[in-house]
Design a protein around this motif. Structure first.
Motif, PDB file in Angstrom:
ATOM      1  N   MET A 128     -16.754  20.393  14.309  1.00  0.00           N
ATOM      2  CA  MET A 128     -15.569  20.271  15.162  1.00  0.00           C
ATOM      3  C   MET A 128     -15.863  19.261  16.268  1.00  0.00           C
ATOM      4  N   ARG A 129     -14.857  18.854  16.968  1.00  0.00           N
ATOM      5  CA  ARG A 129     -15.034  17.931  18.088  1.00  0.00           C
ATOM      6  C   ARG A 129     -15.906  18.580  19.147  1.00  0.00           C
ATOM      7  N   ASP A 130     -16.635  17.773  19.882  1.00  0.00           N
ATOM      8  CA  ASP A 130     -17.534  18.332  20.887  1.00  0.00           C
ATOM      9  C   ASP A 130     -16.857  18.628  22.222  1.00  0.00           C
ATOM     10  N   THR A 131     -15.552  18.459  22.288  1.00  0.00           N
ATOM     11  CA  THR A 131     -14.857  18.707  23.553  1.00  0.00           C
ATOM     12  C   THR A 131     -14.401  20.156  23.714  1.00  0.00           C
ATOM     13  N   LEU A 132     -14.570  20.973  22.658  1.00  0.00           N
ATOM     14  CA  LEU A 132     -14.177  22.373  22.719  1.00  0.00           C
ATOM     15  C   LEU A 132     -15.396  23.259  22.480  1.00  0.00           C
ATOM     16  N   ARG A 133     -15.314  24.490  22.951  1.00  0.00           N
ATOM     17  CA  ARG A 133     -16.440  25.420  22.838  1.00  0.00           C
ATOM     18  C   ARG A 133     -16.638  25.914  21.421  1.00  0.00           C
ATOM     19  N   SER A 134     -15.542  26.386  20.782  1.00  0.00           N
ATOM     20  CA  SER A 134     -15.680  26.946  19.437  1.00  0.00           C
ATOM     21  C   SER A 134     -14.306  27.127  18.797  1.00  0.00           C
ATOM     22  N   LEU A 135     -14.331  27.416  17.507  1.00  0.00           N
ATOM     23  CA  LEU A 135     -13.112  27.759  16.777  1.00  0.00           C
ATOM     24  C   LEU A 135     -12.813  29.245  16.948  1.00  0.00           C
ATOM     25  N   ASN A 136     -11.618  29.654  16.627  1.00  0.00           N
ATOM     26  CA  ASN A 136     -11.254  31.062  16.624  1.00  0.00           C
ATOM     27  C   ASN A 136     -12.087  31.793  15.574  1.00  0.00           C
ATOM     28  N   LEU A 137     -12.507  33.014  15.879  1.00  0.00           N
ATOM     29  CA  LEU A 137     -13.373  33.785  14.989  1.00  0.00           C
ATOM     30  C   LEU A 137     -12.730  34.013  13.617  1.00  0.00           C
ATOM     31  N   SER A 138     -11.480  34.402  13.575  1.00  0.00           N
ATOM     32  CA  SER A 138     -10.865  34.675  12.271  1.00  0.00           C
ATOM     33  C   SER A 138     -10.702  33.397  11.452  1.00  0.00           C
ATOM     34  N   ASN A 139     -10.436  32.271  12.114  1.00  0.00           N
ATOM     35  CA  ASN A 139     -10.377  30.996  11.396  1.00  0.00           C
ATOM     36  C   ASN A 139     -11.749  30.626  10.849  1.00  0.00           C
ATOM     37  N   SER A 140     -12.783  30.831  11.646  1.00  0.00           N
ATOM     38  CA  SER A 140     -14.144  30.513  11.214  1.00  0.00           C
ATOM     39  C   SER A 140     -14.551  31.343  10.004  1.00  0.00           C
ATOM     40  N   ALA A 141     -14.241  32.621  10.029  1.00  0.00           N
ATOM     41  CA  ALA A 141     -14.580  33.490   8.902  1.00  0.00           C
ATOM     42  C   ALA A 141     -13.850  33.042   7.637  1.00  0.00           C
ATOM     43  N   ALA A 142     -12.593  32.647   7.770  1.00  0.00           N
ATOM     44  CA  ALA A 142     -11.831  32.178   6.611  1.00  0.00           C
ATOM     45  C   ALA A 142     -12.415  30.871   6.075  1.00  0.00           C
ATOM     46  N   ILE A 143     -12.757  29.944   6.950  1.00  0.00           N
ATOM     47  CA  ILE A 143     -13.370  28.688   6.521  1.00  0.00           C
ATOM     48  C   ILE A 143     -14.654  28.979   5.761  1.00  0.00           C
ATOM     49  N   ALA A 144     -15.471  29.875   6.300  1.00  0.00           N
ATOM     50  CA  ALA A 144     -16.769  30.194   5.691  1.00  0.00           C
ATOM     51  C   ALA A 144     -16.607  30.838   4.317  1.00  0.00           C
ATOM     52  N   VAL A 145     -15.773  31.839   4.218  1.00  0.00           N
ATOM     53  CA  VAL A 145     -15.637  32.544   2.941  1.00  0.00           C
ATOM     54  C   VAL A 145     -15.024  31.633   1.882  1.00  0.00           C
ATOM     55  N   TYR A 146     -14.121  30.773   2.285  1.00  0.00           N
ATOM     56  CA  TYR A 146     -13.523  29.874   1.298  1.00  0.00           C
ATOM     57  C   TYR A 146     -14.483  28.768   0.866  1.00  0.00           C
ATOM     58  N   GLU A 147     -15.469  28.426   1.689  1.00  0.00           N
ATOM     59  CA  GLU A 147     -16.507  27.501   1.218  1.00  0.00           C
ATOM     60  C   GLU A 147     -17.351  28.172   0.140  1.00  0.00           C
ATOM     61  N   VAL A 148     -17.710  29.428   0.348  1.00  0.00           N
ATOM     62  CA  VAL A 148     -18.457  30.159  -0.681  1.00  0.00           C
ATOM     63  C   VAL A 148     -17.629  30.233  -1.966  1.00  0.00           C
ATOM     64  N   LEU A 149     -16.361  30.568  -1.842  1.00  0.00           N
ATOM     65  CA  LEU A 149     -15.483  30.658  -3.009  1.00  0.00           C
ATOM     66  C   LEU A 149     -15.300  29.302  -3.690  1.00  0.00           C
ATOM     67  N   ARG A 150     -15.203  28.240  -2.910  1.00  0.00           N
ATOM     68  CA  ARG A 150     -15.080  26.893  -3.487  1.00  0.00           C
ATOM     69  C   ARG A 150     -16.304  26.561  -4.337  1.00  0.00           C
ATOM     70  N   GLN A 151     -17.486  26.920  -3.805  1.00  0.00           N
ATOM     71  CA  GLN A 151     -18.714  26.666  -4.559  1.00  0.00           C
ATOM     72  C   GLN A 151     -18.746  27.453  -5.865  1.00  0.00           C
TER      73      GLN A 151
END
Length: 168
Positions: A128-151
């Motif tokens: 992500m851009r370095d101007t923000l602290r972090s992404l929303n937790l639920s968005n992060s979890a969805a991104i992560a699980v869908y990367e596993v599923l994509r693989q």
């Protein structure tokens, strides 16, 4: 192969019930197990939690732990990836194993630094851009699980859409 119990999302001391409810809904939709590690910032019967998860609670494989120590002890030997803004590796770098735990920290502080230092090779970050602290937790979890599923080529998941009223 059935994804249930092979993909596990662990939330360490979650604080916001709506985030946890959204993650529960994602887990139900993809067949992942949800692991909630206390202390949590809300009661599990919180109406905001239930509303965010809607009517998916009966389709959810959920596990509860009193502490991080209990979670780590009961899941010793499991492949775990720790999601943090402090990691050097991108979340798409690992080839996730058949059974995996995707571990996230609380919304205000993330995962304990001691845990990250002990597991440096298994720490990953979502770019992500370095101007923000972090992404929303639920968005992060969805991104992560869908990367596993994509693989895994979205194994056991429906990929076609159905229209009820209109044709393409």
């Amino acid at each position: 192969m059935n994804t249930r119990h092979n993909i596990n999302i662990a939330l360490i001391e979650p604080e916001i019930p709506q985030n946890t409810g959204n993650i529960a809904r994602t887990c139900a939709a993809v067949g992942a197990s949800l692991h909630l590690v206390g202390p949590m910032g809300f009661a599990i019967d919180n109406s905001k939690l239930k509303r965010a998860g809607l009517d998916y609670w009966d389709k959810l494989d959920i596990h509860y732990y009193e502490s991080l120590a209990e979670f780590l002890e009961k899941n010793a030997g499991e492949a775990m990836y720790f999601f943090t803004t402090k990691a050097q590796k991108n979340h798409t770098s690992p080839t996730y194993p058949k059974r995996v735990f995707l571990v996230f920290g609380k919304e205000t502080a993330g995962l304990p630094e001691e845990l990250l230092l002990q597991n440096r090779e298994s720490c990953v970050r979502i770019p992500m851009r370095d101007t923000l602290r972090s992404l929303n937790l639920s968005n992060s979890a969805a991104i992560a699980v869908y990367e596993v599923l994509r693989q895994r080529d979205f194994e056991d998941l429906r990929e076609d859409g159905k229209l009820t009223k209109y044709e393409w």
